[in-house]
Design a protein around this motif. Sequence first.
Motif, PDB file in Angstrom:
ATOM      1  N   MET A  74     -17.926  32.488 -26.642  1.00 24.04           N
ATOM      2  CA  MET A  74     -16.665  32.042 -25.632  1.00 24.04           C
ATOM      3  C   MET A  74     -15.624  33.147 -25.359  1.00 24.04           C
ATOM      4  SD  MET A  74     -16.751  27.830 -26.679  1.00 24.04           S
ATOM      5  CE  MET A  74     -15.662  27.389 -25.480  1.00 24.04           C
ATOM      6  N   LEU A 133     -14.150  35.210 -22.504  1.00 25.33           N
ATOM      7  CA  LEU A 133     -12.810  35.368 -21.881  1.00 25.33           C
ATOM      8  C   LEU A 133     -12.178  37.018 -22.111  1.00 25.33           C
ATOM      9  CD1 LEU A 133     -11.531  32.326 -23.756  1.00 25.33           C
ATOM     10  CD2 LEU A 133     -11.659  32.599 -21.233  1.00 25.33           C
ATOM     11  N   LEU A 177      -5.878  34.390 -28.513  1.00 27.36           N
ATOM     12  CA  LEU A 177      -5.218  33.297 -27.599  1.00 27.36           C
ATOM     13  C   LEU A 177      -4.052  33.199 -27.631  1.00 27.36           C
ATOM     14  CD1 LEU A 177      -8.696  31.077 -28.117  1.00 27.36           C
ATOM     15  CD2 LEU A 177      -7.958  31.898 -25.995  1.00 27.36           C
ATOM     16  N   PHE A 210       2.763  28.054 -22.951  1.00 32.87           N
ATOM     17  CA  PHE A 210       3.759  28.121 -23.917  1.00 32.87           C
ATOM     18  C   PHE A 210       5.258  28.853 -23.209  1.00 32.87           C
ATOM     19  CE2 PHE A 210       5.685  29.872 -27.735  1.00 32.87           C
ATOM     20  CZ  PHE A 210       5.467  29.073 -28.508  1.00 32.87           C
ATOM     21  N   ALA A 252      -2.009  21.874 -29.685  1.00 25.87           N
ATOM     22  CA  ALA A 252      -1.980  23.245 -29.295  1.00 25.87           C
ATOM     23  C   ALA A 252      -1.766  24.377 -30.194  1.00 25.87           C
ATOM     24  CB  ALA A 252      -1.334  23.520 -27.822  1.00 25.87           C
ATOM     25  N   VAL A 267      -7.638  25.452 -27.788  1.00 23.70           N
ATOM     26  CA  VAL A 267      -7.181  26.293 -26.802  1.00 23.70           C
ATOM     27  C   VAL A 267      -8.157  27.266 -26.230  1.00 23.70           C
ATOM     28  CG1 VAL A 267      -5.556  28.503 -26.632  1.00 23.70           C
ATOM     29  CG2 VAL A 267      -4.760  26.494 -27.975  1.00 23.70           C
ATOM     30  N   LEU A 268      -9.192  27.454 -27.251  1.00 21.67           N
ATOM     31  CA  LEU A 268     -10.386  28.059 -26.687  1.00 21.67           C
ATOM     32  C   LEU A 268     -11.142  27.465 -25.637  1.00 21.67           C
ATOM     33  CD1 LEU A 268     -12.377  30.538 -27.097  1.00 21.67           C
ATOM     34  CD2 LEU A 268     -13.538  29.176 -28.721  1.00 21.67           C
ATOM     35  N   ASN A 269     -11.276  26.217 -25.903  1.00 21.08           N
ATOM     36  CA  ASN A 269     -12.050  25.194 -24.636  1.00 21.08           C
ATOM     37  C   ASN A 269     -11.329  25.498 -23.386  1.00 21.08           C
ATOM     38  OD1 ASN A 269     -14.135  24.667 -26.432  1.00 21.08           O
ATOM     39  ND2 ASN A 269     -13.344  22.650 -26.709  1.00 21.08           N
ATOM     40  N   ASN A 277      -9.160  27.472 -22.359  1.00 18.01           N
ATOM     41  CA  ASN A 277      -9.100  28.622 -21.587  1.00 18.01           C
ATOM     42  C   ASN A 277     -10.562  29.009 -21.135  1.00 18.01           C
ATOM     43  OD1 ASN A 277      -6.713  30.322 -21.491  1.00 18.01           O
ATOM     44  ND2 ASN A 277      -6.816  29.410 -23.604  1.00 18.01           N
ATOM     45  N   TRP A 278     -11.452  28.754 -21.864  1.00 21.81           N
ATOM     46  CA  TRP A 278     -13.111  28.859 -21.326  1.00 21.81           C
ATOM     47  C   TRP A 278     -13.228  28.042 -19.956  1.00 21.81           C
ATOM     48  CZ3 TRP A 278     -17.646  26.437 -19.876  1.00 21.81           C
ATOM     49  CH2 TRP A 278     -18.615  27.293 -19.946  1.00 21.81           C
ATOM     50  N   ARG A 315     -10.855  26.864 -17.893  1.00 26.33           N
ATOM     51  CA  ARG A 315     -10.028  27.573 -16.964  1.00 26.33           C
ATOM     52  C   ARG A 315     -10.754  28.571 -16.307  1.00 26.33           C
ATOM     53  NH1 ARG A 315      -7.195  31.941 -17.042  1.00 26.33           N
ATOM     54  NH2 ARG A 315      -7.343  32.109 -19.333  1.00 26.33           N
ATOM     55  N   VAL A 363      -3.442  32.977 -19.654  1.00 28.45           N
ATOM     56  CA  VAL A 363      -3.726  32.237 -20.850  1.00 28.45           C
ATOM     57  C   VAL A 363      -3.242  30.969 -21.007  1.00 28.45           C
ATOM     58  CG1 VAL A 363      -4.046  32.452 -23.506  1.00 28.45           C
ATOM     59  CG2 VAL A 363      -4.904  34.577 -21.989  1.00 28.45           C
ATOM     60  N   CYS A 364      -3.906  30.055 -20.968  1.00 32.42           N
ATOM     61  CA  CYS A 364      -3.082  28.822 -21.178  1.00 32.42           C
ATOM     62  C   CYS A 364      -3.290  28.159 -22.795  1.00 32.42           C
ATOM     63  CB  CYS A 364      -3.613  27.637 -20.431  1.00 32.42           C
ATOM     64  SG  CYS A 364      -5.428  27.281 -20.489  1.00 32.42           S
ATOM     65  N   MET A 365      -2.729  27.236 -23.103  1.00 35.05           N
ATOM     66  CA  MET A 365      -2.994  26.583 -24.429  1.00 35.05           C
ATOM     67  C   MET A 365      -4.057  25.650 -24.392  1.00 35.05           C
ATOM     68  SD  MET A 365      -0.959  28.431 -26.163  1.00 35.05           S
ATOM     69  CE  MET A 365      -0.456  27.493 -27.723  1.00 35.05           C
TER      70      MET A 365
END
Lengths: 455, 455, 503, 503
Positions: free
Chosen positions: B15, B19, B27, D240, D267, D372-374, D376-377, D379, D393-395
């Motif tokens: 994952m 990204l 992140l 953020f 987050a 946060v990983l989920n 962004n993946w 998105r 990058v989002c949270m």
Amino acid sequence: MADYLPHTDEDVRSMLEFLGMESLDDLFAHIPQAVRLASGLDVADGLSEPDVAAIFAGYTGANKARATTMTCFAGGGAYDHEVPAVVKMLSNRSEFVTAYTPYQPEVAQGVLQAIFEYQTLVARLSGLPIPNASLYDAATALVEALNMAHGATGRQKMVISSGVHPHWREVARTFARGTGHEIVEVPLRDGVTDWASVDATNAAAVVAAYPNYLGVLEDLSVAKDLAIAHDALFVIGADPVAAGVLRTAGQWGADVFVGEGQAFGTPLSFGGPYLGLFACTQAQVRRLPGRIVGETVDSSDRRAFVTTLRAREQDIRREKATSNVCTNQTLMAVTAAIQLGWLGTYGLREVATRCAQGAHYLYQELLALGGVEALCTQPFFREFALRLTKPADQVIAAMAESNVLAGLAVSALSGGADPSVEGDVEHVLLVTVTERRTKDEIDHYVNVLREALTR
Amino acid sequence: MADYLPHTDEDVRSMLEFLGMESLDDLFAHIPQAVRLASGLDVADGLSEPDVAAIFAGYTGANKARATTMTCFAGGGAYDHEVPAVVKMLSNRSEFVTAYTPYQPEVAQGVLQAIFEYQTLVARLSGLPIPNASLYDAATALVEALNMAHGATGRQKMVISSGVHPHWREVARTFARGTGHEIVEVPLRDGVTDWASVDATNAAAVVAAYPNYLGVLEDLSVAKDLAIAHDALFVIGADPVAAGVLRTAGQWGADVFVGEGQAFGTPLSFGGPYLGLFACTQAQVRRLPGRIVGETVDSSDRRAFVTTLRAREQDIRREKATSNVCTNQTLMAVTAAIQLGWLGTYGLREVATRCAQGAHYLYQELLALGGVEALCTQPFFREFALRLTKPADQVIAAMAESNVLAGLAVSALSGGADPSVEGDVEHVLLVTVTERRTKDEIDHYVNVLREALTR
Amino acid sequence: MNATPQPGGRAASAPLMGHESEPTLFEMSVANRSAYQLRTTGVPALALDDMVPAEHLNPEIVAVAEVSERDLVAHFTRLSHRQFSVDLGMYPLGSCTMKYNPKFCDAIAADPGLNAVHPGAPASLSQGWLEILVTLEEKLCVITGMSAATLQPAAGAAGELTGLLLMRAYHEANGDHRRRVLIPDSAHGTNPASVTLGGYEVTTVPSNERGLVDLGALKSALGPDVAGIMLTNPNTVGLFEEEITEIAKAVHDVGGLLYYDGANLNAILGAVRPGDMGFDIVHMNLHKTFATPHGGGGPGAGPVAVAAHLVDFLPGPKATRVGDGYFNWVAPARSIGRVHGWHGNALVLARALAYIDVHGGDGLTRVAQHAVLNANWLRQRLRAILPAAYDRVCMHECTLTAAPLKSKYGVRGLDVAKALLEEGFHSPTVYFPLIVDEALMFEPTETESVQTLESLAQALERIAQRAKDDPASLRRAPQSTPVSRVDEARAARRLIATADASR
Amino acid sequence: MNATPQPGGRAASAPLMGHESEPTLFEMSVANRSAYQLRTTGVPALALDDMVPAEHLNPEIVAVAEVSERDLVAHFTRLSHRQFSVDLGMYPLGSCTMKYNPKFCDAIAADPGLNAVHPGAPASLSQGWLEILVTLEEKLCVITGMSAATLQPAAGAAGELTGLLLMRAYHEANGDHRRRVLIPDSAHGTNPASVTLGGYEVTTVPSNERGLVDLGALKSALGPDVAGIMLTNPNTVGLFEEEITEIAKAVHDVGGLLYYDGANLNAILGAVRPGDMGFDIVHMNLHKTFATPHGGGGPGAGPVAVAAHLVDFLPGPKATRVGDGYFNWVAPARSIGRVHGWHGNALVLARALAYIDVHGGDGLTRVAQHAVLNANWLRQRLRAILPAAYDRVCMHECTLTAAPLKSKYGVRGLDVAKALLEEGFHSPTVYFPLIVDEALMFEPTETESVQTLESLAQALERIAQRAKDDPASLRRAPQSTPVSRVDEARAARRLIATADASR
Ligand SMILES: Cc1ncc(COP(=O)(O)O)c(C=O)c1O
Ligand SMILES: Cc1ncc(COP(=O)(O)O)c(C=O)c1O
């Protein structure tokens, strides 16, 4: 009037009127007076749920041996394993609990698919390709295996290691009264089946236990060779938890696997409902007892599951059926699928390993005690038998006062002398450790046993 | 590593790769270093569920007052009522438990219809046509009623009987710090609100309790007249169980009803989650706080339910909303609908009647004792207050040793002197009886109190 | 790397959302995912091969499945939504007594004071359990009019076989070797199957035009080699064997025993007792008459009660009252031995006792009365579209026939049963008993209200109308269910019994 | 008499069987039917009018409903089948953190040792409960970086209002009377509503083109009459607030306080703490971050943690450690008083503590990282069809926009949300936050696997395709659900809030 009947007096009145009847009694008028129960049932009147709960509180209070308050080192086919909240919640879903046998697959895919998944797991753990949808328990599953062997060979002689649980053997003897099977029990020497001591000619089945009920891991190739020599079916009764690390029945060359599935999500339950595991080779599929679920498609080609090979079953084959089983233990099978799904590949391995670790740790600590000796000198998995200086039942009673259920008195299981035990059986204690037992609990056990023996 | 995260190391790796990142830390790279938590959370590492269960066993063991082992005569807005297995099972259905607020009615008809049924029951028990879908608890429901009165009258003065539960009054005072409401508490004389003793001019609301928190049944027409005289809203805080036999808030002329719904299927729960009941007249519908479910149809004209009059709510009206409530107590509302469905019309009546019978039986037995006198001489429903020769808290502690929770020390509820109690409050004990209390338990109470007082 | 992973996790298999199929646990499995959490024990972690000789260790790791707790929950919750149950609606499956299962009884069975007790614990440490077993045995004997009972059999069929072994033991004890057991042609399949396993031959007795045992035929089938007869009364058509006393006399006259298949006991509670009808051996289906849930096919419990002359043969050891409130395990004098690994399906037995205690003698009598009332009301109500196979007062169930629909419109009983699913009812039992053409057997049970019966009737009327207007649509029914009619032939032709079977 | 009773009892409302509506409890009601069973008490049965003066007795009997236990079970079981839930599938409702709720925590809350304790029991008899409350408070303070907390608020909004009252009490204690509270235009509706109830005026601060608070606008809105600011960080768009330290300084400089809306705390667990960002007051939604189930809309719990200078004002009485393992209720020196009838939603609090204990510091940190990983993946994965409103990058959640679909095909965000239901997923949050056009806010949470995210993405791709091929079909979606789109206007136009409302 505390019950679950919806009928109001008005309902009853109007329904009777619709039937042109005066009273509920008219409905029974065609039953010969001679046999009618004039007096009514001599059972105490109904009580409300909370009143009945109070009565049961009396019963539960008298069950001192509950594993939640008395640390359980008893096994012998019934094990105190972890059952997480998630498994209880899922297996208590009322759709699983209050459904009947899946006779209408269009509205029973839930139970059917869960059984299909259960069957897959039984096949993997047994190493045999053809499972069924469950049987009552391990003991009656063994009986079905013997019947299968009879069907396959046309012979009556069943050569059974006395390493097989005494209750299973007793059940086999009971049902042999009907089938006429000749049950030959093979004695153990130093904990291992002395196959050489019996004549297996004309044997329909050779039955071994793995581990045997005293916990011993026997080399099953001897039994397998015997079965081959007399082309009998080779039946293995195995602990399915052990399959997390030990060789499977299939790997040992079994034609039939039977086992007790209680360890997979079913609480101790005072012995039932449990779960009879059963699987066999492709060659025996037409003799499979009970139900089996198969995969197919629906009229719009969606995957669907359905009970299949119904032609073997009692409702169709009647007196020629492979078995008389109708209601089985489906809910426990569904529960086992859920519990195994929760454990997963490595969780099952971990549970099996921890059982062995706990048992071997306790074993070492105990042998250091005076008044305790090992019944035999064989490798074991998660159970072992000890010979004590005092009768096992007395020791169990004494240790219970310290809230330890010390194990099972082998004499109680076997009901006295038994070919599985050389010499006096009264002093033999069968001890089991599961993954739930902590080091502190085990150390406590050692101290409490020391006291019990020196008292 | 015991948690509920599905991600395997490989998942995380791939994952991140997708990204174009190296590590999970990337992140968070855009968060200013200055505020990042370098050290990591200073919270002990995770434990497995059974390990945590062992920790909680320590907590539960230290809760001596559990109603399952210590007979509960405490009330004061939290009652030990029967909750049958069937209600627990239904209200624990995971569809009800793990759903969010019904934002998508197409897949939320279950919760929506259950709330609609709950609303119907609240309307019937309150005698008022416009219920809402629940509030946090009775105390905060009272605050919403005061805000509604302010909205309806534009005035700030809230005239509240001190027969209203001390905690509810305290909560009203707390929130008045923000709204600027003037809270006027009316004293009780011999257990009855002395409305004449206060000036209600410019009152936005007149608030009475039925029964009042000391169990007394006051004649509410006095309060109603006062409300009419100053055209203030008449708010009644009532015990919804009493509605099984007593006049409803609507029958007493209330504009707003608030109450505590815990009695309907929610266990004592150490005070929460409980259920704030709320209903009002048609005239106040646009000022209704919280959510309300309405009936409508779907595009194929099937009956459907949906949250409605949304324009009042905070997510749309923002600073002009009638209330800030978003998450409410839906699960308790659904539970109340189930419990009331189980009780039914006559079951609720029976429960209310038995509460009163138990309370009056105990009351009579106690007054026969020395060292015990009634706080007042008024009619009561299921609770009553006593003046003892010893401080109530000491008596409670002493009786607990005989596994009786004697009741509540009024001084503990009121936090000292209170307009509801004339003279010394330390010696006042509030006693409650529910339908679950047996004659034996009540007789035992009498003996244990006698001992406690004579010791 | 794997930027587009195997998709999964849709809820489209939940009928609420869609009608797709649910992946199996194995299709959801992802390497190294897990859900289990175990207690920290502090036990020294000996290596496996220090404990177990190498030849016993499995060189491979047995694959179970690797899913997260979240996916486990989603999977089985969705499966539950694909499953009909009594809790969802009426389940008028004839002969199965699908009455409402009180949740109170489930709560009783969930008490650790019962379900955390090891079956091998000494009697002194499980007195509560022994008292439950003894009390249940006593009440079942009063209800059936027998002397003693075994609670070991795990279901009805196990009870039947146990009963036949008792029959055999009894005759053999009298040095009397018999060959045959009589069974009516209307009997349930487990009866003949049990007879075979009991070591006897089946002699089938025909039914007469009234749907009852043909007494003449029975008598001519009797002889000194007859060990006994197995009867269900009311029988599987739902009719009471009115000549039961004559039957009993005839069988007893040749020295045979009468076996009572208690699957239909719900019909006669408090009205007539097997013992009073002359039966020597009785099995009960606690999962029918005493409302213990069926669990999708089990567990059940099939206690067997017997008359005085058979008490000594009962399986053992039996929980026994040994004076002044103490209980112990005692083996009957000439016991045939165990028929279960432990003491039977104990938690099912506890549920049944709780059910009996709540109802009491008065309540149990009402149970039968209302069950029979419902069946007769339904029979009468449906007369115009689905005539009864034998048109007179029935007991707790009524066997109707779709023969008219078949001859007129080519619509079979099975089609009616499938169409009923679309109407929101489970199907009745179809094609059983075998003696009735296009049989549809409805057992409403006492827990269904007259309103529910009425709407079942209206649903069947709509279906009858469809049979006239659009028979083809019935042959395609059901369409609204998670899957439509399944290809049973294909399942049998090419057995796929596990996810690993070659396809 | 009534030969054809009102029909009822069909399961056709269970999606498994059909798609009809379920009758209400009141429509099922039949006079004199009942389900309740009460304990036998032996208490003398005084007549009501001997206990209660006539003027208090209700001349009428309040109708509840009259159903059998069996019908009660069928009714609510069917309703449950008409309800989507986390346990059935993914629920990516932005801002709501619909993660999996561990059943273990439910079991903790079901223990009578917790749920059978009366809230008015003396501290000496409820030490276990007090220790739970104190322990949870301590851990929440470590997690947020604050000094002390109140556990009384029953949900987030209650926490907000409590926080504003603390803000007010603090300023007033300093003899400092302020008027306004600043709120970003992206804020959740409860924030402004709480401000009003806190007795303050709302000043809305615009967001900049990056979706963050416009620092310039903020500064110009500040002044000596500003009591404080309410911020969500990450904010409601899932981004953020990178200038948080500058914001904090600016607000503190004018003597204002910073309020942290903790709805999005999931987050940042273990990554950054509100206290370290300069916040003075923090509320948490335990029903979001700490996985306590939402119950179809509640209950929740909204504890409020504060910095040292606000500790004395906290609501009380508070469970407090009073040395050597004993706990008691203590009121803070200048407490604003109770904000709940008792001690807050205690069982929810116990669940949250169990959740924290299972995860520990390490696990909670992973929770945030994977959440946060989920997001962004997802998105990134959806970029082609549903662009992010702010593409970086989002949270823990990503705010996407259906604006392109709307302009190209006239398909609105709502249509996409509804179509997703047919695909077996719950809809995202639609049209919030208000600053984003056609907002679709997805919060996958950490408990969903990448496989589930992938199938969500594929479902959205199919929907995007439908938008091209057959936009009208999307405006009619969903069709597979128990009901199709409901007439909300009609519900509001003519309020029918009870079964008794005139129709
Ligand atoms: C008439 C009859 N006899 C026997 C049985 C067998 O009982 P079980 O399924 O419990 O083995 C049944 C069950 O369907 C039955 O209906
Ligand atoms: C950003 C934000 N703030 C506040 C709230 C209000 O929390 P609660 O619903 O618990 O009152 C929510 C809940 O949706 C939210 O998302």
